[in-house]
Enzyme design. Structure first.
Site, PDB file in Angstrom:
ATOM      1  N   ILE A 158       0.861  -1.219  -0.320  1.00  0.00           N
ATOM      2  CA  ILE A 158       0.113   0.201   0.735  1.00  0.00           C
ATOM      3  C   ILE A 158       0.790   1.219   0.107  1.00  0.00           C
ATOM      4  O   ILE A 158       0.800   1.869  -1.423  1.00  0.00           O
ATOM      5  CB  ILE A 158      -1.011   0.007   1.584  1.00  0.00           C
ATOM      6  CG1 ILE A 158      -2.111  -1.000   1.030  1.00  0.00           C
ATOM      7  CG2 ILE A 158      -1.693   0.922   1.588  1.00  0.00           C
ATOM      8  CD1 ILE A 158      -2.662  -1.631   1.792  1.00  0.00           C
ATOM      9  N   CYS A 159       1.536   1.271   1.280  1.00  0.00           N
ATOM     10  CA  CYS A 159       2.303   2.778   1.208  1.00  0.00           C
ATOM     11  C   CYS A 159       3.606   2.868   0.897  1.00  0.00           C
ATOM     12  O   CYS A 159       4.161   3.915   0.383  1.00  0.00           O
ATOM     13  CB  CYS A 159       2.756   3.014   3.199  1.00  0.00           C
ATOM     14  SG  CYS A 159       0.976   2.791   4.150  1.00  0.00           S
TER      15      CYS A 159
END
Length: 208
Positions: free
Chosen positions: A117-118
């Site tokens: 995600i990040c």
């Protein structure tokens, strides 16, 4: 079409530390806590050693994600810091995008939590915008190995290069003779098995 080896260049790279936050780090399950902390701090030391610009960012610090881990800011006191109010993809935050652009660098060395995600979301956005993206796999953490592998495949298929912090350090350094003690000191401090090797080297030099 012949392969082109795109090497990291210490004069054309910026280090992005994305969401290494006190709350999120507790979700990392693909590395044990000591190993992950060592890897992240080693990467911060590498950025500091080469004097490369760095951009640190967090998302929704007031929520459960928590603040950026203190040691990264301590190692990189001159880094730009962007506290995103909530955008999950850092590249959806205008201040972050502008901070990256302001460095004038085209090579992105990125790490973060969580990997899929990040790290993956901004990495894919950066590739789309024409940057060369280098993902530091052992300074990025996630729930489990299978989620990490899926994220790695997604990013590599988009053109990201995957490497660990030691490979980042070595590719930037190019030649041991540039600074044996300084470069070796990073390995000594963050790779336990290299500690004795550096001791042997130091002893041999002192004996001359």
């Amino acid at each position: 079409m012949p392969f082109t080896y795109k090497r990291l260049d210490k004069d054309d790279c910026v280090f992005l530390f994305v969401d290494h936050q006190a709350g999120l780090v507790q979700l990392v399950g693909d590395f044990n806590p000591h190993e992950f902390r060592t890897n992240v701090l080693a990467l911060a030391k590498v950025a500091s050693y080469y004097g490369a610009p760095a951009v640190l960012t967090t998302s929704f610090e007031s929520g459960p994600n928590g603040p950026l881990v203190k040691e990264i800011r301590d190692e990189l006191p001159n880094a730009t810091f962007i506290a995103r109010p909530g955008q999950i993809n850092a590249m959806d935050n205008e201040d972050f995008v502008n901070a990256v652009k302001a460095t004038g660098k085209k090579q992105i060395v990125i790490s973060g939590v969580l990997t899929e995600i990040c790290v993956a979301f901004p990495a894919l956005s950066l590739v789309e915008q024409g940057y060369d993206v280098f993902v530091v796999t052992d300074a990025s953490g996630t729930f489990a190995e299978h989620t990490r592998e899926a994220a790695h495949k997604r990013m590599s298929q988009a053109g990201c290069q995957l490497l660990n912090w030691a490979a980042v350090a070595a590719e930037l350094h190019r030649d041991w003779r540039n600074d044996i003690e300084g470069f070796g000191g990073i390995w000594r401090d963050f790779i336990p098995s290299y500690w004795c090797l550096m001791q042997s080297y130091t002893a041999s030099q002192n004996a001359k």
